[in-house]
Each structure stands twice: as C-alpha cells, then as structure tokens.
Scaffold this active site. Sequence first.
Site, mmCIF file in Angstrom:
data_model
loop_
_atom_site.group_PDB
_atom_site.id
_atom_site.type_symbol
_atom_site.label_atom_id
_atom_site.label_comp_id
_atom_site.label_asym_id
_atom_site.label_seq_id
_atom_site.Cartn_x
_atom_site.Cartn_y
_atom_site.Cartn_z
ATOM 1 N N SER A 17 -62.245 20.647 -19.937
ATOM 2 C CA SER A 17 -62.938 21.770 -19.275
ATOM 3 C C SER A 17 -63.527 22.739 -20.306
ATOM 4 O O SER A 17 -64.615 23.283 -20.108
ATOM 5 C CB SER A 17 -62.013 22.506 -18.301
ATOM 6 O OG SER A 17 -61.018 23.211 -18.988
ATOM 7 N N ASN A 18 -62.830 22.933 -21.407
ATOM 8 C CA ASN A 18 -63.390 23.802 -22.459
ATOM 9 C C ASN A 18 -64.585 23.139 -23.138
ATOM 10 O O ASN A 18 -65.549 23.810 -23.506
ATOM 11 C CB ASN A 18 -62.314 24.174 -23.473
ATOM 12 C CG ASN A 18 -61.375 25.236 -22.924
ATOM 13 O OD1 ASN A 18 -61.808 26.352 -22.631
ATOM 14 N ND2 ASN A 18 -60.112 24.900 -22.767
ATOM 15 N N ARG A 66 -52.406 8.086 -39.054
ATOM 16 C CA ARG A 66 -53.071 9.394 -39.163
ATOM 17 C C ARG A 66 -54.046 9.468 -40.347
ATOM 18 O O ARG A 66 -55.134 10.034 -40.243
ATOM 19 C CB ARG A 66 -51.996 10.471 -39.298
ATOM 20 C CG ARG A 66 -52.544 11.863 -39.241
ATOM 21 C CD ARG A 66 -51.445 12.811 -39.645
ATOM 22 N NE ARG A 66 -51.849 14.190 -39.503
ATOM 23 C CZ ARG A 66 -51.381 15.152 -40.283
ATOM 24 N NH1 ARG A 66 -50.509 14.880 -41.225
ATOM 25 N NH2 ARG A 66 -51.787 16.377 -40.111
ATOM 26 N N MET A 91 -54.651 17.359 -29.136
ATOM 27 C CA MET A 91 -53.193 17.402 -29.254
ATOM 28 C C MET A 91 -52.649 16.907 -30.595
ATOM 29 O O MET A 91 -51.465 16.625 -30.716
ATOM 30 C CB MET A 91 -52.549 16.600 -28.111
ATOM 31 C CG MET A 91 -52.926 17.104 -26.734
ATOM 32 S SD MET A 91 -52.552 18.850 -26.490
ATOM 33 C CE MET A 91 -50.874 18.685 -25.939
ATOM 34 N N HIS A 110 -55.869 28.633 -27.646
ATOM 35 C CA HIS A 110 -54.451 28.434 -27.338
ATOM 36 C C HIS A 110 -54.089 29.263 -26.108
ATOM 37 O O HIS A 110 -54.455 30.440 -26.027
ATOM 38 C CB HIS A 110 -53.602 28.858 -28.541
ATOM 39 C CG HIS A 110 -52.158 28.558 -28.361
ATOM 40 N ND1 HIS A 110 -51.654 27.279 -28.430
ATOM 41 C CD2 HIS A 110 -51.107 29.353 -28.047
ATOM 42 C CE1 HIS A 110 -50.353 27.311 -28.192
ATOM 43 N NE2 HIS A 110 -50.003 28.564 -27.958
ATOM 44 N N ASP A 146 -51.281 27.357 -34.974
ATOM 45 C CA ASP A 146 -51.638 28.483 -34.097
ATOM 46 C C ASP A 146 -51.479 29.850 -34.782
ATOM 47 O O ASP A 146 -51.003 30.806 -34.166
ATOM 48 C CB ASP A 146 -50.783 28.448 -32.812
ATOM 49 C CG ASP A 146 -51.004 27.166 -32.018
ATOM 50 O OD1 ASP A 146 -52.120 26.625 -32.071
ATOM 51 O OD2 ASP A 146 -50.065 26.723 -31.340
HETATM 52 C C1 GRF Z 1 -56.178 24.317 -22.654
HETATM 53 O O1 GRF Z 1 -55.254 25.024 -21.896
HETATM 54 C C2 GRF Z 1 -56.107 24.712 -24.112
HETATM 55 O O2 GRF Z 1 -55.803 26.052 -24.300
HETATM 56 C C3 GRF Z 1 -54.966 23.873 -24.606
HETATM 57 O O3 GRF Z 1 -55.146 22.636 -23.940
HETATM 58 C C4 GRF Z 1 -55.837 22.843 -22.711
HETATM 59 C C5 GRF Z 1 -57.056 21.970 -22.731
HETATM 60 O O4 GRF Z 1 -57.756 22.014 -21.519
HETATM 61 N N1 GRF Z 1 -54.963 23.812 -26.052
HETATM 62 P P1 GRF Z 1 -59.170 21.311 -21.362
HETATM 63 O O5 GRF Z 1 -59.004 19.865 -21.796
HETATM 64 O O6 GRF Z 1 -60.173 22.033 -22.185
HETATM 65 O O7 GRF Z 1 -59.489 21.395 -19.888
#
Ligand code: GRF
Length: 190
Positions: A17-18, A66, A91, A110, A146
């Site tokens: 979504s971001n 990695r 992640m 975050h 973070d």
């Molecule tokens: C978000 O809550 C971000 O803050 C965290 O992982 C989530 C990712 O959401 N690090 P999306 O994949 O962008 O919807």
Amino acid sequence: MVKNKIQCAVFISGRGSNLKSIFKYSKKKSSKINLKLVISDKSDAKGIQFAKKNKIINKVVSYKNRIMAEKIIMNFLLKNEIKYIFLAGFMKILSKNIVKKFKNKIINIHPSLLPKYKGFNTHERAILNGEKFSGCTVHFVNYKLDSGKTILQKRIKILKNDTPKTLAKRILKIENKLYPMAIDKIFSKI
Ligand code: GRF
C-alpha cells in the site's frame, strides 16, 4: 520529463500500500522522483503485481543467501541508476555495505512513534503497555534498526477498544499519506 527526475526504487515484501502511494505521488507534475524499480524478497508479494500492472521494472530476489541477494540488488540498483531507496514493508535488514553506499539515501517507514517500539509487533506492544498514543515515523536508515534521523512523524490516539489489527489499519491509512509527504520534504530541500 521522467529522465530529469531522480530515479528511485521501492523495496517491499508484501501488500504494497505504501508502494502505491509513493507511485501515485511520483506521477504528480511537481514530484521530483521517478519510481523506476521495485524489489521484493517475496515472489507472492502483492506489490509485485502492482508494479507489473504499472510497468515499473520489478525484481524478486531470493534471500536464501543474503550475500548473493545483496549482490543482485546492488547490480540492479546501479544498472537502473537508482539514487534513492524507499523501504516500504521490506522485511529484511540491509547490510552495512548497502547502507554505506546509499548513505542518507535510504528511507523507511515504521508503524510506531520512534524511538519507541522498534522492530516487530509494534501495535501489540503499544497496546499492552497501555500507551495513549501511537503513530508512524518516516526516517533515514542508518546502521542500527529503526534508528536513523526522523523526517516526519504523525501521532494518533489509541482508542479504548483498539486491537493490534484495528490500530494497524488506522495507522496504515496515515502511513500512506505521510510517506509521500516525507519524500516531498526531502526533495524540496534539494
Ligand atoms: C507498514 O505498516 C509499514 O510501516 C511496515 O510494514 C507495513 C507495510 O505495509 N514497515 P504495505 O506493504 O506498504 O501495505
């Protein structure tokens, strides 16, 4: 013209979504960025479908090894002349090597009011600790998890009946607005 814009990559692991909100922002006339590349460590990340649909160069990189993964990523970043990296639900932790090569050019979002609740399960921990507020933070990435300099942060109230799920949902909506705002803030200074 896209060529004159700053070439950027978004790293994801899931929903994206971001990623969508950054892409939407990049299409604005006033935006200084072009979202050229999406990298995911997961082949089933929904965000990869979004990238394909919108014809953004995309690459799934397995993290079984990695060192190899980061070699492939670095090659892709260089090949596509990427100048900035936006982590959006990615992640995996980037090695010092990449962070050094892209010093102050990697940004993350975050879902907590950093410096509080770094790492996983932020909403659960905030609720369990009886916090009155939570929120999200867009920050530069440094060598510690973070912990880099905050670019923008937004606070919201934790409601009495909030569960980690309801809180995450409300915060995500804010994240999707805050990330483009933070990018805008970075590039308005350049
Ligand atoms: C978000 O809550 C971000 O803050 C965290 O992982 C989530 C990712 O959401 N690090 P999306 O994949 O962008 O919807």
